[in-house]
Design a protein around this motif. Structure first.
Motif, PDB file in Angstrom:
ATOM      1  N   GLU A   3      13.278  29.114  24.137  1.00  0.00           N
ATOM      2  CA  GLU A   3      11.984  28.607  23.709  1.00  0.00           C
ATOM      3  C   GLU A   3      11.173  28.142  24.907  1.00  0.00           C
ATOM      4  O   GLU A   3      11.709  27.656  25.889  1.00  0.00           O
ATOM      5  CB  GLU A   3      12.174  27.436  22.755  1.00  0.00           C
ATOM      6  CG  GLU A   3      12.677  27.856  21.397  1.00  0.00           C
ATOM      7  CD  GLU A   3      12.827  26.668  20.463  1.00  0.00           C
ATOM      8  OE1 GLU A   3      13.566  26.814  19.483  1.00  0.00           O
ATOM      9  OE2 GLU A   3      12.205  25.616  20.735  1.00  0.00           O
ATOM     10  N   PHE A   4       9.875  28.289  24.757  1.00  0.00           N
ATOM     11  CA  PHE A   4       8.977  27.808  25.807  1.00  0.00           C
ATOM     12  C   PHE A   4       7.866  27.008  25.166  1.00  0.00           C
ATOM     13  O   PHE A   4       7.394  27.340  24.082  1.00  0.00           O
ATOM     14  CB  PHE A   4       8.347  28.972  26.564  1.00  0.00           C
ATOM     15  CG  PHE A   4       9.317  29.736  27.413  1.00  0.00           C
ATOM     16  CD1 PHE A   4       9.606  29.314  28.700  1.00  0.00           C
ATOM     17  CD2 PHE A   4       9.940  30.865  26.925  1.00  0.00           C
ATOM     18  CE1 PHE A   4      10.497  30.017  29.485  1.00  0.00           C
ATOM     19  CE2 PHE A   4      10.836  31.568  27.708  1.00  0.00           C
ATOM     20  CZ  PHE A   4      11.114  31.151  28.994  1.00  0.00           C
ATOM     21  N   LYS A   5       7.493  25.980  25.875  1.00  0.00           N
ATOM     22  CA  LYS A   5       6.297  25.249  25.488  1.00  0.00           C
ATOM     23  C   LYS A   5       5.144  25.910  26.230  1.00  0.00           C
ATOM     24  O   LYS A   5       5.246  26.158  27.434  1.00  0.00           O
ATOM     25  CB  LYS A   5       6.448  23.788  25.894  1.00  0.00           C
ATOM     26  CG  LYS A   5       5.673  22.824  25.064  1.00  0.00           C
ATOM     27  CD  LYS A   5       6.199  21.422  25.247  1.00  0.00           C
ATOM     28  CE  LYS A   5       5.695  20.851  26.560  1.00  0.00           C
ATOM     29  NZ  LYS A   5       6.059  19.439  26.739  1.00  0.00           N
ATOM     30  N   VAL A   6       4.100  26.244  25.516  1.00  0.00           N
ATOM     31  CA  VAL A   6       2.980  26.949  26.149  1.00  0.00           C
ATOM     32  C   VAL A   6       1.721  26.103  26.055  1.00  0.00           C
ATOM     33  O   VAL A   6       1.322  25.688  24.970  1.00  0.00           O
ATOM     34  CB  VAL A   6       2.721  28.303  25.460  1.00  0.00           C
ATOM     35  CG1 VAL A   6       1.620  29.055  26.186  1.00  0.00           C
ATOM     36  CG2 VAL A   6       3.975  29.142  25.424  1.00  0.00           C
ATOM     37  N   HIS A   7       1.127  25.861  27.190  1.00  0.00           N
ATOM     38  CA  HIS A   7      -0.209  25.257  27.198  1.00  0.00           C
ATOM     39  C   HIS A   7      -1.205  26.382  27.020  1.00  0.00           C
ATOM     40  O   HIS A   7      -1.356  27.211  27.911  1.00  0.00           O
ATOM     41  CB  HIS A   7      -0.481  24.545  28.522  1.00  0.00           C
ATOM     42  CG  HIS A   7       0.412  23.376  28.771  1.00  0.00           C
ATOM     43  ND1 HIS A   7       0.077  22.100  28.398  1.00  0.00           N
ATOM     44  CD2 HIS A   7       1.640  23.296  29.335  1.00  0.00           C
ATOM     45  CE1 HIS A   7       1.052  21.279  28.741  1.00  0.00           C
ATOM     46  NE2 HIS A   7       2.023  21.979  29.304  1.00  0.00           N
ATOM     47  N   ARG A   8      -1.808  26.400  25.846  1.00  0.00           N
ATOM     48  CA  ARG A   8      -2.759  27.477  25.573  1.00  0.00           C
ATOM     49  C   ARG A   8      -4.156  26.959  25.903  1.00  0.00           C
ATOM     50  O   ARG A   8      -4.732  26.168  25.176  1.00  0.00           O
ATOM     51  CB  ARG A   8      -2.676  27.872  24.113  1.00  0.00           C
ATOM     52  CG  ARG A   8      -3.482  29.089  23.784  1.00  0.00           C
ATOM     53  CD  ARG A   8      -3.229  29.527  22.368  1.00  0.00           C
ATOM     54  NE  ARG A   8      -3.505  30.945  22.221  1.00  0.00           N
ATOM     55  CZ  ARG A   8      -3.212  31.619  21.130  1.00  0.00           C
ATOM     56  NH1 ARG A   8      -2.620  31.041  20.119  1.00  0.00           N
ATOM     57  NH2 ARG A   8      -3.504  32.899  21.047  1.00  0.00           N
ATOM     58  N   VAL A   9      -4.691  27.444  27.006  1.00  0.00           N
ATOM     59  CA  VAL A   9      -5.936  26.881  27.530  1.00  0.00           C
ATOM     60  C   VAL A   9      -7.080  27.833  27.228  1.00  0.00           C
ATOM     61  O   VAL A   9      -7.008  29.016  27.542  1.00  0.00           O
ATOM     62  CB  VAL A   9      -5.812  26.681  29.055  1.00  0.00           C
ATOM     63  CG1 VAL A   9      -7.139  26.260  29.649  1.00  0.00           C
ATOM     64  CG2 VAL A   9      -4.724  25.676  29.348  1.00  0.00           C
ATOM     65  N   LEU A 359      -3.730  19.284  32.841  1.00  0.00           N
ATOM     66  CA  LEU A 359      -3.282  19.716  31.519  1.00  0.00           C
ATOM     67  C   LEU A 359      -2.881  18.523  30.672  1.00  0.00           C
ATOM     68  O   LEU A 359      -2.489  17.470  31.195  1.00  0.00           O
ATOM     69  CB  LEU A 359      -2.100  20.681  31.651  1.00  0.00           C
ATOM     70  CG  LEU A 359      -2.468  22.048  32.213  1.00  0.00           C
ATOM     71  CD1 LEU A 359      -1.225  22.828  32.582  1.00  0.00           C
ATOM     72  CD2 LEU A 359      -3.280  22.827  31.181  1.00  0.00           C
ATOM     73  N   PHE A 603       1.692  38.959  28.466  1.00  0.00           N
ATOM     74  CA  PHE A 603       2.472  38.509  29.602  1.00  0.00           C
ATOM     75  C   PHE A 603       3.893  38.960  29.398  1.00  0.00           C
ATOM     76  O   PHE A 603       4.310  39.265  28.279  1.00  0.00           O
ATOM     77  CB  PHE A 603       2.335  37.003  29.848  1.00  0.00           C
ATOM     78  CG  PHE A 603       3.032  36.116  28.851  1.00  0.00           C
ATOM     79  CD1 PHE A 603       4.421  35.950  28.873  1.00  0.00           C
ATOM     80  CD2 PHE A 603       2.301  35.407  27.910  1.00  0.00           C
ATOM     81  CE1 PHE A 603       5.044  35.115  27.975  1.00  0.00           C
ATOM     82  CE2 PHE A 603       2.929  34.579  27.009  1.00  0.00           C
ATOM     83  CZ  PHE A 603       4.305  34.426  27.036  1.00  0.00           C
ATOM     84  N   PHE A 646      -0.894  36.255  23.134  1.00  0.00           N
ATOM     85  CA  PHE A 646      -2.081  35.753  23.815  1.00  0.00           C
ATOM     86  C   PHE A 646      -2.875  36.937  24.332  1.00  0.00           C
ATOM     87  O   PHE A 646      -2.305  37.918  24.817  1.00  0.00           O
ATOM     88  CB  PHE A 646      -1.671  34.828  24.963  1.00  0.00           C
ATOM     89  CG  PHE A 646      -0.753  33.729  24.506  1.00  0.00           C
ATOM     90  CD1 PHE A 646      -1.268  32.588  23.922  1.00  0.00           C
ATOM     91  CD2 PHE A 646       0.621  33.859  24.610  1.00  0.00           C
ATOM     92  CE1 PHE A 646      -0.428  31.587  23.461  1.00  0.00           C
ATOM     93  CE2 PHE A 646       1.463  32.871  24.156  1.00  0.00           C
ATOM     94  CZ  PHE A 646       0.953  31.724  23.575  1.00  0.00           C
ATOM     95  N   LEU A 660       5.006  26.831  30.028  1.00  0.00           N
ATOM     96  CA  LEU A 660       4.116  27.912  30.479  1.00  0.00           C
ATOM     97  C   LEU A 660       2.669  27.492  30.333  1.00  0.00           C
ATOM     98  O   LEU A 660       2.324  26.682  29.464  1.00  0.00           O
ATOM     99  CB  LEU A 660       4.363  29.165  29.644  1.00  0.00           C
ATOM    100  CG  LEU A 660       5.749  29.786  29.744  1.00  0.00           C
ATOM    101  CD1 LEU A 660       5.938  30.833  28.653  1.00  0.00           C
ATOM    102  CD2 LEU A 660       5.954  30.410  31.107  1.00  0.00           C
TER     103      LEU A 660
END
Lengths: 685, 714
Positions: A3-9, A359, A603, A646, A660
């Motif tokens: 699992e990844f935590k994603v900062h969706r900007v 962030l 990605f 994304f 991420l």
């Protein structure tokens, strides 16, 4: 993989500029694109449409028109100057004042000896092209209205110029107008408005084709000055025209965003006599099509909606190949976002300012597919405006977030950034070495102790950074003596190696300990688009414009075993079919076998320990793997972990805390910022 | 796009020609495309070189003599041939100066015209219809000439056509207001006579022209009312007997030109190619009523392609040689070059006929609309004529259909069906059927069901060819024939469909079972009723379970549904039973499968009585249940009504009889228990669920400026 935590900007409010002009150099297959902010981009059409070079714009200078003359690129604009660009140093080389007011159009004859410029005051100025400069030779007979378009006859003896309400044909030798072709105004209320001949073409059989603001494409006999045929194409303006090399096809771009093709065909079967027949209509733009190029196989168009569209003509290319697919080039092929991994900061580069963001933070855990509650919102720390007219061409942020640097074509500014709790302080490093006056690539070492700047002739200047000082240590130069600019720079994690790539496809590796050239990577035919050093083995991983991947061992000065295996097996066809280049590569320091890279639409995390996919396996297998039980997954998984959740990605990076960052720029957001398109009646509205 | 170029004057007309009605007598082709021989209305013949616009030679007969037909050029002997005073043949060469000193021969009968075609011996047509080759005639000028035409029959127009190196002499005649066309084939000589269809108010054709293509002679004739017709006559396949049998000549309206004020007087139409027609003397459609125009029309698209105003009086004469139109007008004769390129559009739209062998057949087998629409007037009321035409198809003339026994008729029909080729089949079949039907209508004892069935089976028929047939079959209770008609006729009017429906619904089951019907449709219905074939087919991953009553309640949710709940349970057994007998059901299926348009069907449906409607509705409901339960019924490959057709009929019936059905006690069950609709609604309910899911998915897509998400990579 996990699992990844994603900062969706999505708060990077990047807005590309509208395309104003296009010019195509057939010999080198380079497309020059002028944007309304003054930037000129050079795309290499023979190398997968890769954007090789960007000449930054300037506030006061916006190119209205472009023209290739052999390998020299000229532009002119409303500042009344004709500018020649230095394609090696990516800045204007010289400018010549026309003294005719704003220049609307320039064009050179086929022989490459003369350059004509159409000016606001109604004159066509003829310049003689010399080795290093251009020189005003004469002005042709002055007309009443501004000259908005011109086209040389292939013989070079005549020239057609479009002005208000008419087209004039000039004899270049005598400078006199020989014909006056009156262009009809529009009907109805437009009758009172003078018609603008936006574009004109002069073909070798002396046919003149014009496109005007009344929406007409007209075909004239240039020898007699008579109108042969009128095609009403749109209710709005026909803004651009372009002709194919063999003069059998003409395309016209309109304000409605359509491109209409005309072909020189016999009107009835089996007859010799040909006429211009309207054949196809392409609608690839939402806004004005301002610039058009007809290459041998495709229609290239650009306009207000900022996209460069390459639309292959299906009768000219083989069907269902990569060549026959349409391309839309939306974003620059170099990163505009820099990420400080350790500090969790993002640097956004705009043409006239930089933004530094911190962030946000989340709390708690979540299941895959969920959004986490945002505990701390992202914060804009710095909004840094450029000084002067020149636009920012490159910028960098050190990974600790302590240094920030940017460059225009005439100055470099280096700042010390200090973040303590809630205060942000930005200190400019006042005395920079003189050699650091401009750089088209900038990069910090991993420990932020050094700054690298790409200079002229593929050289790299190395500077050491201390608390408030920047000192020039050395200048690294390639052996080849290439004059091309560097477009990629990267430094290894341990600070031992520096790799630099230029648009000649040369990649040079320098040893920073000895400050010597270590080796050069064998030149591959396609330009590198991104590269990065492996954090442990210092292997250099490169992606190319043709979507190839290679890994080069710096120590052994050869390609690695993995890279050879990849080449032997070949990349997956779907991977090769992607039409945007990989623009950034990074590694996961905690698991160095993981390569993180991205293009505009996906990605990918490449796990070098896993088997490579072969042609038959499913490349995009994430959905399939999800549906399989845990035990089965290993058997079906391969090295390429591709995520398409994304879209329109401008940046993809990994922070120190293993989360991420994905910076997206949805097209809808860009579209909503554009001016309204021309009103079109749809249905009963 | 055809185009007329700038014309030029070949010569001026002399005063006598202008004053005469005739203009000039004729223009004939000379040795090549640049020479023509012009015969004026009185005495002289002139040879012109067209491109130079100058005469090369001129010959005149003596004062007092007149040339009675255009001089022609004998391509074989390079001589000119003309007729003076109807009986004297004159032959001369280009070098001859005085006509009086040249060869003359007097014949025993009046000559109408001499005609010549390249590489062929000239042909002489006598006023009484006889035809002679010129060389044969000259070998014995005084030979007796037979009379082909009746006394009061006069030749109006003629031409010679070269088809497959064979000459055809074509001429039209007029007799008592009727117009005939004669087709005379030379070597061996055969003559065929056709009658032109009557144009309104006995109008005579103003001009004719003929052309040959793809083994057909194509005739074009223009009437004073502006109608331009085309008739196609095959040059092959006619019998050897040259009787006086008159065949009707089917025609096709090519163009209907607007004539302005009053009928056309001097006008002419000329075929330029298969798509283009040049017309002179007809007003330009957008230039008032002046008739002095030369127009080129495209007959495929009915478009005016080119037009030119011709100054002065129009004589209604027009010639065309080698892409040049010759037209006398006012005081001059103009030559107007033209082009008729084959348009790409025509080929794109498939309007351009490719030279296929099948294509040539089709014109001959298309029945004329005129004969179909006014068929009942022509055929049953005038049996002689029918007989006459029938003789054409049968090799051995059949005595009379009016008196022969059913067996003889049967034999005769079989014979014709085996003999006649596909080209004539349609026509002969329709003629037979018309004759048989009219006889059956007259004689109540005469009826030949098997013959009629055989004829209908040929599939050459349509309802419009013989509208009485289906009604006759209904009247005679020949349900097998009805079934065939419903199957094979594409054009049954809604009124007739409804009449059939009415008859089928109201007929007693016992009657129906006696009828022998088409076995395929019967076996289909048998399997449907017995329900043996039920396989465990799963449709869209969903196998329909018996009705979900609770679901129904939930959906309707008002008092009515609760009231009828018990009724539903009663009338919704797991296996529905067929409310009609097997054969009746088969016949009803045929009705369901006919084509109709609901606007026309609705008023006729209202004629059904409420009992009939209820029975029919019950049957439809049964079908619906069967179909929706056993989805793959249609996989039999047999002819069967589709589910959509059934539902459409249910809707139509309810539309037509809603008020009556609401009032009828028995109908209540049917109306309140429309299982069909319940199922429909429940299916809709399922779709609704998925639609809502889609909606939810969309909502989730909303993403703000910043979010922190968790993803999992595998």
């Amino acid at each position: 993989m996990g699992e990844f935590k994603v900062h969706r900007v999505r708060f990077f409010e990047y807005l590309p500029s509208a395309i104003r002009a296009l010019a195509f150099n057939k010999d080198s297959e380079r497309m020059a694109v002028a944007r309304t902010d003054g930037a000129v981009e050079i795309f290499n059409f023979s190398d997968n449409y890769f954007q090789e070079k960007v000449i930054p714009g300037k506030d006061s200078r916006a190119a209205e028109t472009l023209c290739w003359l052999h390998h020299r690129l000229f532009a002119a604009g409303l500042n009344g100057e004709i500018t020649e660009y230095d394609l090696e140093n990516l800045k204007p080389r010289s400018s010549v004042e026309t003294f005719g007011g704003p220049v609307w159009t320039i064009g050179c004859n086929r022989q490459g000896t003369m350059l004509a410029a159409g000016c606001e005051n109604g004159t066509v100025k003829i310049f003689e092209v010399q080795e290093e400069k251009i020189q005003l030779q004469r002005s042709l007979e002055r007309q009443k209205g501004r000259i908005l378009s011109l086209s040389w006859h292939p013989s070079g003896a005549q020239l057609a110029a479009g002005t208000m309400d008419m087209i004039r044909i000039f004899d270049v030798q005598t400078g006199c107008a020989t014909h006056r072709l009156l262009v009809d105004r529009g009907v109805g209320t437009c009758r009172n408005r003078e018609v603008v001949v936006w574009s004109v073409l002069f073909l070798s059989d002396r046919t003149v084709i014009s496109g005007d603001s009344a929406g007409k494409v007209q075909i004239w006999d240039g020898a007699t000055g008579t109108l042969i045929r009128t095609h009403l194409v749109t209710k709005w303006d026909v803004l651009a025209l372009a002709v194919s090399q063999d003069e059998s096809s003409v395309i016209a771009g309109t304000s409605e965003g359509t491109v209409v093709q005309f072909q020189f065909l016999p009107s009835t079967m089996g007859q010799q006599e040909k006429e211009w027949v309207r054949t196809r209509t392409f609608k690839n733009h939402s806004h004005d099509v301002r610039a058009l190029i007809h290459t041998d196989t495709a229609v290239v168009s650009g306009g207000m909606d900022t996209q460069l569209v390459v639309r292959p003509l299906l009768d000219k290319v083989e069907k269902n190949t990569q060549e026959s697919s349409m391309r839309k080039i939306l974003f620059p092929h170099k990163p505009l976002v820099d990420c400080a991994h350790r500090a969790g900061l993002l640097l956004f580069q705009f043409t006239d300012h930089l933004e530094l963001w911190r962030l946000g933070e989340s709390e708690g855990q979540g299941k895959p597919g969920e959004s986490l509650p945002v505990k701390k919102k992202p914060e804009k720390l710095i909004h840094l405006k450029k000084k002067g007219d020149d636009h920012i061409c490159s910028s960098a942020l050190s990974s600790c977030g302590g240094w920030l640097v940017f460059s225009t074509i005439c100055s470099v500014r280096l700042y010390r950034v200090q973040l303590s709790n809630n205060t942000v302080s930005l200190t400019k490093v006042s005395k920079l070495p003189r050699i650091l006056c401009w750089a088209h690539q900038l990069c910090f070492s991993a420990d932020s102790s050094r700054l690298f700047a790409a200079g002229a002739r593929s050289s790299v200047h190395v500077f050491s950074l201390s608390q408030s000082e920047c000192k020039h240590i050395h200048t690294l130069r390639p052996k080849s003596g290439s004059r091309q600019p560097l477009h990629l720079l990267c430094v290894s994690q341990d600070g031992h190696w520096l790799a630099a790539a230029n648009t000649d496809c040369e990649v040079t590796v320098y040893d920073l300990k000895t400050m010597k050239l270590h080796c050069t990577v064998p030149v591959y035919s396609s330009c590198p688009t991104a590269m990065a050093f492996h954090p442990v083995y210092n292997n250099l991983l490169m992606t190319h414009a043709d979507q190839q991947l290679s890994e080069f061992s710096v120590q052994q000065r050869s390609y690695t075993e993995w890279s050879r295996a990849l080449h032997r097996r070949g990349l997956h066809p779907l991977w090769l079919k992607r039409d945007t280049p990989v623009t950034h590569i990074t590694f996961n320091p905690t698991n160095p076998a993981h390569i993180l890279l991205h293009d505009t639409y996906m990605f990918c995390i490449i796990d070098q320990t896993l088997p490579l996919p072969d042609e038959k396996s499913v490349l995009f297998n994430q959905m399939m793997l999800r549906s399989l039980p845990e035990s089965e997954r290993m058997r079906h998984s391969h090295a390429f972990k591709i995520c398409k959740n994304f879209q329109n990605i401008l940046c993809f990076d990994l922070l120190e805390d293993q989360s991420l960052v994905v910076v997206e720029r949805p097209l809808l957001d860009i579209m909503s910022q554009l001016p309204a398109p021309v009103r079109q009646k749809k249905f009963a509205t | 796009m055809a185009a007329l170029y700038e014309g030029y004057t070949l010569f001026g007309l002399v005063q006598s020609q202008i004053s005469s009605h005739l203009g000039i007598r004729g223009i004939e082709q000379e040795r090549d495309d640049d020479h023509v021989v012009v015969t004026d209305s009185t005495r002289s013949v002139t040879l012109y070189k067209v491109s130079d616009q100058k005469p090369l030679g001129s010959w005149t007969v003596k004062q007092g003599q007149t040339l009675t037909c255009p001089a022609v050029y004998n391509f074989q002997s390079k001589e000119y041939v003309a007729i003076s005073d109807k009986r004297v043949i004159r032959i001369w060469k280009e070098g001859d100066v005085l006509l009086d000193k040249t060869f003359k021969a007097t014949v025993s009968s009046d000559i109408w015209r001499v005609q010549s075609a390249p590489e062929q011996e000239p042909v002489v047509l006598f006023e009484r219809g006889a035809v002679r080759m010129l060389d044969l005639l000259l070998s014995d000028p005084q030979q007796s000439i037979e009379e082909v035409l009746d006394q009061d029959e006069l030749i109006r127009w003629n031409t010679v056509i070269l088809a497959e190196s064979r000459q055809f002499v074509i001429f039209t005649t007029e007799q008592k207001g009727k117009h005939f066309l004669y087709l005379q084939r030379l070597n061996p000589n055969t003559l065929q006579r056709y009658q032109l269809e009557r144009e309104e108010s006995g109008l005579a054709p103003l001009s004719c022209c003929a052309s040959y293509r793809e083994q057909n002679i194509c005739l074009l004739y223009l009437y004073p009312n502006g109608h331009l017709y085309q008739s196609v006559v095959s040059t092959r396949g006619w019998g050897t007997e040259d009787g006086r049998q008159v065949l009707p000549l089917p025609r096709r309206l090519l163009l209907s030109l607007s004539v302005g004020e009053g009928p056309l007087e001097a006008a002419s139409a000329l075929e330029l190619d298969e798509a283009h027609v040049a017309v002179v003397g007809v007003p330009h459609p957008s230039a008032g009523t002046g008739k002095d125009f030369l127009c080129i029309w495209n007959t495929n698209f009915q478009t005016l392609q080119a037009a030119k105003e011709m100054g002065g009086k129009i004589y209604g004469q027009l010639w065309c040689f080698f892409n040049k139109l010759f037209i006398p007008h006012g005081k001059t004769l103009s030559v107007i070059p033209f082009v008729c390129p084959k348009s790409s559009l025509a080929s794109a739209l498939g309007k351009l006929k490719q030279a296929k062998s099948e294509e040539s057949k089709s014109p001959a087998s298309v029945p004329s609309w005129n004969s179909i629409l006014h068929g009942e007037k022509v055929q049953p009321s005038r049996p002689q004529e029918t007989k006459k035409t029938l003789g054409y198809f049968s090799v051995t003339p059949f005595p009379s259909l009016q008196t022969a026994s059913a067996e003889d008729v049967q034999r005769e029909v079989e014979g014709v069906l085996t003999r006649s080729d596909a080209q004539n089949l349609q026509q002969s079949v329709s003629l037979f059927v018309s004759a048989l039907v009219s006889r059956s209508l007259e004689e109540s004892s005469f009826y030949t069901p098997s013959t009629l069935a055989r004829l209908v089976h040929t599939q050459c028929m349509s309802h419009s060819v013989c509208p009485e047939l289906l009604l006759l079959a209904l009247e005679r209770k020949d349900y097998f024939l009805c079934q065939l008609c419903l199957q094979f006729f594409p054009d049954i009017p809604e009124a007739v469909t409804c009449a059939c429906l009415k008859a089928f619904v109201s007929m007693p089951d016992t009657d129906a079972e006696k009828v022998s019907l088409e076995p395929d449709s019967v076996s289909f219905m048998e399997t449907l009723i017995s329900g043996k074939h039920v396989g465990n087919y799963v449709q869209n991953g969903f196998s329909p379970s018996p009705l979900d009553v609770e679901h129904t309640d939930a959906l309707s949710g008002d008092g009515v549904a609760i009231q009828t709940k018990t009724k539903e349970e009663e009338t919704a057994p797991s296996e529905p039973t067929c409310p009609v007998g097997l054969h009746k059901a088969v016949l009803l299926n045929e009705v369901l499968q006919t084509a109709y348009s609901d606007t026309f069907l609705l008023p006729h449906l209202k004629d059904l009585s409420s009992e009939q409607v209820i029975l029919f509705l019950q049957y439809l409901q049964f079908l619906y249940l069967k179909f929706s339960q056993d989805a793959p019924t249609q996989m039999h490959g047999l002819r069967s009504p589709s589910l959509a057709q059934i539902v459409d009929w249910v809707c139509l019936l309810l539309d037509a009889h809603f008020t009556v059905l609401v009032m009828t006690q028995e109908a209540k069950g049917l109306m309140l228990n429309p299982l069909a609709f319940v199922r429909l609604v429940s299916e809709l309910g399922k779709i609704e669920g998925s639609l809502q899911e889609i909606n939810k998915m969309k909502v989730k897509k909303e993403i703000g400026q910043y979010s922190i998400e968790v993803i999992e990579l595998f």
